[in-house]
Write a protein that holds these residues in place. Structure first.
Motif, PDB file in Angstrom:
ATOM      1  N   THR A 166      21.648  -5.089  76.591  1.00  0.00           N
ATOM      2  CA  THR A 166      21.557  -6.209  77.534  1.00  0.00           C
ATOM      3  C   THR A 166      21.062  -5.741  78.899  1.00  0.00           C
ATOM      4  OG1 THR A 166      23.345  -7.389  76.408  1.00  0.00           O
ATOM      5  CG2 THR A 166      22.832  -8.056  78.673  1.00  0.00           C
ATOM      6  N   PRO A 193      22.158  -6.217  67.312  1.00  0.00           N
ATOM      7  CA  PRO A 193      23.606  -5.984  67.228  1.00  0.00           C
ATOM      8  C   PRO A 193      24.069  -5.514  65.854  1.00  0.00           C
ATOM      9  CG  PRO A 193      23.098  -8.339  67.411  1.00  0.00           C
ATOM     10  CD  PRO A 193      21.834  -7.601  67.705  1.00  0.00           C
ATOM     11  N   PRO A 203      32.072  -3.985  65.927  1.00  0.00           N
ATOM     12  CA  PRO A 203      31.768  -5.276  65.299  1.00  0.00           C
ATOM     13  C   PRO A 203      30.525  -5.919  65.890  1.00  0.00           C
ATOM     14  CG  PRO A 203      34.111  -5.084  65.727  1.00  0.00           C
ATOM     15  CD  PRO A 203      33.474  -3.910  66.390  1.00  0.00           C
ATOM     16  N   ALA A 204      29.702  -6.469  65.031  1.00  0.00           N
ATOM     17  CA  ALA A 204      28.436  -7.055  65.466  1.00  0.00           C
ATOM     18  C   ALA A 204      28.630  -8.470  65.998  1.00  0.00           C
ATOM     19  CB  ALA A 204      27.450  -7.083  64.301  1.00  0.00           C
ATOM     20  N   GLU A 205      28.032  -8.738  67.129  1.00  0.00           N
ATOM     21  CA  GLU A 205      27.983 -10.088  67.686  1.00  0.00           C
ATOM     22  C   GLU A 205      26.570 -10.619  67.480  1.00  0.00           C
ATOM     23  OE1 GLU A 205      29.306 -10.112  71.710  1.00  0.00           O
ATOM     24  OE2 GLU A 205      31.197  -9.096  71.266  1.00  0.00           O
ATOM     25  N   VAL A 206      26.333 -11.173  66.294  1.00  0.00           N
ATOM     26  CA  VAL A 206      24.990 -11.595  65.911  1.00  0.00           C
ATOM     27  C   VAL A 206      24.437 -12.626  66.889  1.00  0.00           C
ATOM     28  CG1 VAL A 206      23.610 -12.638  64.080  1.00  0.00           C
ATOM     29  CG2 VAL A 206      25.481 -11.086  63.498  1.00  0.00           C
ATOM     30  N   ALA A 207      25.306 -13.497  67.381  1.00  0.00           N
ATOM     31  CA  ALA A 207      24.848 -14.547  68.287  1.00  0.00           C
ATOM     32  C   ALA A 207      24.278 -13.999  69.586  1.00  0.00           C
ATOM     33  CB  ALA A 207      25.998 -15.509  68.596  1.00  0.00           C
ATOM     34  N   SER A 208      24.606 -12.734  69.916  1.00  0.00           N
ATOM     35  CA  SER A 208      24.106 -12.160  71.166  1.00  0.00           C
ATOM     36  C   SER A 208      22.602 -11.955  71.142  1.00  0.00           C
ATOM     37  CB  SER A 208      24.811 -10.825  71.445  1.00  0.00           C
ATOM     38  OG  SER A 208      24.476  -9.857  70.449  1.00  0.00           O
ATOM     39  N   TYR A 254      19.859 -13.106  61.819  1.00  0.00           N
ATOM     40  CA  TYR A 254      19.241 -13.391  63.116  1.00  0.00           C
ATOM     41  C   TYR A 254      18.500 -14.725  63.107  1.00  0.00           C
ATOM     42  CZ  TYR A 254      20.256  -8.520  64.350  1.00  0.00           C
ATOM     43  OH  TYR A 254      20.889  -7.325  64.626  1.00  0.00           O
ATOM     44  N   ALA A 257      21.003 -17.380  63.749  1.00  0.00           N
ATOM     45  CA  ALA A 257      21.464 -17.395  65.139  1.00  0.00           C
ATOM     46  C   ALA A 257      20.400 -17.963  66.067  1.00  0.00           C
ATOM     47  CB  ALA A 257      21.834 -15.974  65.573  1.00  0.00           C
ATOM     48  N   ALA A 419      27.053  -8.987  58.782  1.00  0.00           N
ATOM     49  CA  ALA A 419      28.142  -8.507  59.645  1.00  0.00           C
ATOM     50  C   ALA A 419      29.416  -8.281  58.844  1.00  0.00           C
ATOM     51  CB  ALA A 419      28.394  -9.508  60.773  1.00  0.00           C
ATOM     52  N   SER A 423      31.498  -4.706  58.157  1.00  0.00           N
ATOM     53  CA  SER A 423      32.887  -4.520  58.591  1.00  0.00           C
ATOM     54  C   SER A 423      33.831  -4.320  57.414  1.00  0.00           C
ATOM     55  CB  SER A 423      33.340  -5.728  59.433  1.00  0.00           C
ATOM     56  OG  SER A 423      33.306  -6.916  58.662  1.00  0.00           O
TER      57      SER A 423
END
Length: 614
Positions: A166, A193, A203-208, A254, A257, A419, A423
């Motif tokens: 970011t 991510p 942990p992946a934050e796919v929405a990011s 992705y 998202a 994701a 995990s």
């Protein structure tokens, strides 16, 4: 024009009739001939059915895909360039075909050194930059300095910032705006991510991935935001279909998202670029890239998008690179680069041959650049749409890989998506099992590594390099195909540094030179792969050799008469273990070395017997 009488006429008019004078080839006739050869080697018998002959020569990839000895037009239907399922793509540029993008990677944390290296690369054949930013590369606050003098509208810049994605993306976008290049800047922010989760276990934050993608689509029309990196799965020991399936699952995550954030399906597809590993297994690499386009075309079809061509970045495999005899890496990366170009990659990164030793120097970066330049300019590889297209083997392998990857992709989807599969350990367990199979093949030298497991150079003086920043860890492991053999060599190197000499094994040769040379050469090559020097002589010379371990070498007929006696002489002279080159069992012989034996375990045993510390 009058044709001189001594010039042959065209094939249509004779006298050259090409294949017309030969009987048509028949598969069963080929099988009969092959069976005859296999009978001589003992692999087949008179009773072996012809239908089973090809199976005797068929091996399986780590994906379980059968690799046969013969392919014909009956095996598959070749794809057409530029049409679905898009395994063969035409990318016109001006009057000719577009060359691939030569993308050089930079990991030096010094922004001044990185800038100098980047400008040198761009002036000498590179056409884009892959820049590591953050803890493992250039500090985020020094990004502008590292890119000083780089024309962002001509040379795409791809970021790889890991946990600081970011911040790096914001710094890069601010630099673009500052230079007034919002409409012209090229590159990729490297948002991934899921790739970060695979590398670090976070942990992946796919929405990011959505916000930067939306911003690029709205404000920076020539910039992509998302990199779908398949190399973490390859670097963990995964097979090609596993890399493809995991990358496909990440790409679909992705897409969901990005479309949920307001992008159209076409805009979402346009924000993604895929990264794959290219290896020295050239045909598999070619087929992998072709299969990846087919799979992505299928996703686009299901998603309601128009014709979509997957944007691909191929990077020569980190897992195949070696620390010992690193010069051989030049050959590995050349083959991998060739395969990436033939496979149709849009961008290719050739890792410098010394990448495993630390930060590459100017020479190794130049060799990496020129590898691509040679293939592009001297070999004209990019002037052909799809050099492998129409090959029955490549077309079939492409189809088999695509099907195996789709099956793995759907398994990931059933588990809840990329994701959740990361995990839960589903991906890690699958890759670990594949890596163990590959590791056994390497240990038994079924998958030889030149300069390490085969033909090692114990007298080499490896180049010295400044240490490179440690890449992020904590997630999927990063393996090296050569790691077990190189660990043995490291033990030998430490022993040499501590004592002034390497561990030694005595090769006790029996009979004439013509009889023992082959097995003595085999045994020497095997023991040297563990950093163990070999001394050759008759058994009664063992006591004066200074060695503690011996290996008897000769032919089977000589063994019948002399192996037991030789073992007795060696044991009486102080040998703590007596090996025998071959598979025979004889009194006094403790163990055997032979083609296909577990060389790693053999060498571990030998080093223990020789008192070499672990």
């Amino acid at each position: 024009m009058t044709v001189p009488p001594d010039v042959p006429s065209t094939p249509q008019r004779g006298p050259f009739a090409l294949a017309a004078d030969f009987p048509p080839a028949e598969r069963d006739r080929w099988r009969e001939l092959v069976k005859g050869v296999l009978r001589k080697s003992g692999a087949a018998t008179e009773d072996t059915p012809l239908a089973d002959v090809e199976g005797l020569l068929t091996r399986r990839s780590h994906d379980g895909i059968p690799l046969g000895p013969l392919y014909t037009a009956d095996d598959t239907v070749p794809a057409r360039p530029g049409l679905a399922p898009r395994v063969r793509e035409v990318r016109p540029e001006g009057e000719g075909l577009a060359a691939w993008d030569v993308r050089q990677r930079h990991t030096d944390p010094d922004p001044v050194a990185t800038n100098e290296a980047a400008l040198t690369d761009l002036e000498n054949g590179a056409t884009s930059l892959w820049l590591t930013v953050g803890e493992s590369g250039v500090p985020v606050e020094a990004l502008a300095r590292a890119l000083k003098g780089v024309h962002l509208d001509l040379a795409p810049v791809v970021l790889d910032a890991g946990a600081q994605t970011t911040e790096a993306a914001e710094a890069f976008l601010a630099l673009i705006v500052e230079r007034g290049m919002s409409d012209t800047a090229l590159g990729n922010l490297g948002v991934d991510p899921l790739g970060l989760a695979a590398r670090t276990g976070v942990p992946a934050e796919v929405a990011s991935a959505a916000a930067p993608a939306v911003r690029c689509a709205r404000e920076f029309p020539r910039l992509r935001a998302v990199t779908v990196d398949g190399t973490p799965y390859h670097d963990a020991g995964g097979a090609d279909a596993e890399e493809l399936g995991a990358a496909l699952a990440a790409g679909v995550a992705y897409l969901r998202a990005l479309t949920e954030a307001g992008l159209s399906v076409e805009e979402a597809f346009g924000q993604l670029e895929f990264r794959y590993a290219a290896t020295a297994d050239q045909f598999t690499t070619i087929a992998k890239l072709r299969a990846a386009r087919r799979l992505w075309d299928r996703v686009a079809e299901v998603g309601g998008a128009g014709p979509v061509v997957q944007r691909q970045h191929a990077v020569t495999s980190s897992a195949m690179m070696t620390r010992h005899d690193p010069w051989v890496n030049m050959l590995r990366t050349t083959v991998a680069c060739f395969a990436a170009g033939v496979g149709g990659a849009d961008s290719v990164t050739v890792q410098p041959f010394d990448a495993r030793l630390g930060l590459p120097d100017a020479f190794s970066r130049r060799i990496a650049r020129n590898t691509q330049t040679l293939l592009l300019e001297e070999s004209s590889l990019a002037r052909v749409v799809d050099p492998a297209g129409g090959s029955w083997f490549v077309e079939r392998l492409t189809d088999d890989l695509a099907r195996a990857a789709w099956e793995w992709f759907t398994e990931i989807e059933r588990a809840g998506g990329a994701a959740e599969a990361l995990s839960s350990g589903l991906v890690a367990d699958r890759l670990a099992a594949t890596w163990e199979r590959r590791r056994k093949d390497v240990a038994r030298r079924k998958a030889p590594i030149t300069g390490v497991s085969e033909y090692p150079d114990l007298a080499e003086t490896p180049p010295e390099r400044a240490p490179a920043p440690e890449p992020p860890g904590g997630g999927l492991p990063r393996v090296s195909h050569a790691q077990d053999f190189e660990a043995l060599r490291d033990r030998s190197d430490a022993h040499l540094a501590a004592t002034g000499e390497r561990p030694k094994v005595f090769l006790a040769t029996l009979g004439p030179i013509a009889v023992h040379t082959a097995r003595a050469g085999f045994a020497a090559n095997l023991f040297q792969a563990g950093g163990i020097e070999t001394i050759t002589g008759e058994p009664d010379a063992f006591a004066a050799s200074g060695a503690r371990v011996a290996c008897v070498c000769s032919g089977d007929k000589v063994y019948e008469d002399r192996a037991a006696e030789a073992a007795r002489v060696l044991k009486e002279a102080g040998a703590v273990r007596v090996w025998l080159a071959g598979k025979g069992s004889y009194e006094g012989v403790d163990a055997n070395v032979y083609a296909g034996c577990d060389a790693v375990e053999t060498l571990r045993t030998a080093l223990r017997d020789l008192g070499v510390a672990e």
